[in-house]
Design an enzyme around this catalytic site. Structure first.
Site, short mmCIF file in Angstrom:
data_model
loop_
_atom_site.label_atom_id
_atom_site.label_comp_id
_atom_site.label_asym_id
_atom_site.label_seq_id
_atom_site.Cartn_x
_atom_site.Cartn_y
_atom_site.Cartn_z
N SER A 1 34.78 -96.62 -96.24
CA SER A 1 33.95 -98.06 -95.28
C SER A 1 35.85 -99.08 -95.65
O SER A 1 36.14 -98.74 -96.71
CB SER A 1 32.89 -98.47 -95.80
N TYR B 1 28.20 -100.91 -103.15
CA TYR B 1 28.41 -100.58 -102.17
C TYR B 1 30.38 -99.89 -101.83
O TYR B 1 30.18 -99.56 -102.01
CB TYR B 1 28.11 -101.07 -100.71
N ALA C 1 32.09 -100.79 -104.35
CA ALA C 1 32.61 -99.57 -105.68
C ALA C 1 32.36 -98.47 -104.92
O ALA C 1 33.34 -97.59 -105.46
CB ALA C 1 31.44 -100.69 -106.88
N LYS D 1 32.67 -97.12 -102.32
CA LYS D 1 33.12 -96.59 -101.16
C LYS D 1 34.43 -96.14 -102.14
O LYS D 1 35.29 -95.60 -101.10
CB LYS D 1 33.18 -97.83 -99.80
#
Length: 259
Positions: free
Chosen positions: A149, A162, A164, A166
């Site tokens: 992402s 999130y 972290a 990705k």
């Protein structure tokens, strides 16, 4: 695209591709495109009915697909799925680790929500890659694709957990690419930006979806949010020999938002 018309010059002809979270959104678009380009697609999703529907659509259109309903967060269920695939397939040419969740917002996490997000977003793709490596090694041109992402390459105040996970995916991919390069197995990551999926729409307040999407579009240089097919076409590129000299790359597909 209604059904699946197999391209006469198919980029993935004769290949087997496994895609997680393939019942909807970007995963579904990828499954349909991979099948249209000649691959046998193994669709994996928590939504069993949805995965079966996409697989049936592909087969009805002349493609080849199978569906598996799996809760990838459940280690027992995950291991059972691995055994099933290994018993039915001798080779995997493309492993697209796409499944993920947004997880808790801001600092509203506890051990359970942190671990759930880290499990699905980081542990599962790493574990699937590790466990399917013997099947990938039997391919003449194996490609492992991770959906990361843009949150993995820049800070996102509202989704630190999130982001972290990705970031972890990207660093795992880069290290993996170095580890497997001598064997000719490639690993790359796609970083979608804002993409119009059911999951994204569900995050907006009822009645404010169009306004929210329009507001996001104003922050994107190309002037629109992404569509699932925008991500699928890049995944196809990474899955095919068109990218055979690429490994360890992180590709933003975000309309220029991270520029």
């Amino acid at each position: 695209m209604n059904g699946t018309h197999i391209n006469d010059r198919a980029l993935l002809k004769g290949k087997t591709a496994l895609i997680t979270a393939a019942a909807s959104g970007m995963g579904r678009a990828g499954a349909r495109l991979f099948a249209a380009e000649g691959a046998h697609v193994i669709l994996v999703d928590l939504n069993t009915a949805g995965a079966e529907e996409v697989a049936a659509e592909i087969v009805a259109g002349g493609g080849s697909a199978e569906a598996h309903g799996v809760d990838l967060r459940d280690q027992t269920e995950l291991d059972r799925f691995l055994d099933t695939v290994r018993s039915q397939h001798d080779v995997i040419d493309v492993l697209h680790n796409h499944a993920g969740i947004t997880g808790p917002r801001e600092l509203e996490f506890d051990a359970a929500s942190w671990n759930e997000c880290m499990t699905l977003n980081a542990w599962v793709p790493a574990y699937l890659t590790q466990q399917f490596l013997p099947l990938l090694r039997r391919s003449d041109a194996a490609s492992v694709i991770f959906t990361a992402s843009t949150a993995g390459v820049r800070g996102v105040a509202g989704l630190p957990v999130y982001a972290a996970t990705k970031g972890a995916v990207i660093q795992f991919m880069k290290s993996l690419s170095l580890l497997l390069a001598p064997e000719g197995i490639r690993a790359n990551a796609i970083c979608p930006g804002g993409t119009d999926t059911a999951g994204m729409r569900a995050a907006f307040q009822e009645g404010a979806v169009d306004a929210s999407l329009s507001a996001i579009a104003t922050t994107i240089p190309l002037g629109r949010v992404g569509q699932p097919e925008d991500i699928a076409t890049v995944a196809l590129f990474l899955a095919s020999d068109a990218s055979k000299y690429m490994t360890g790359t992180v590709i933003p597909v975000d309309g220029g938002a991270t520029v």
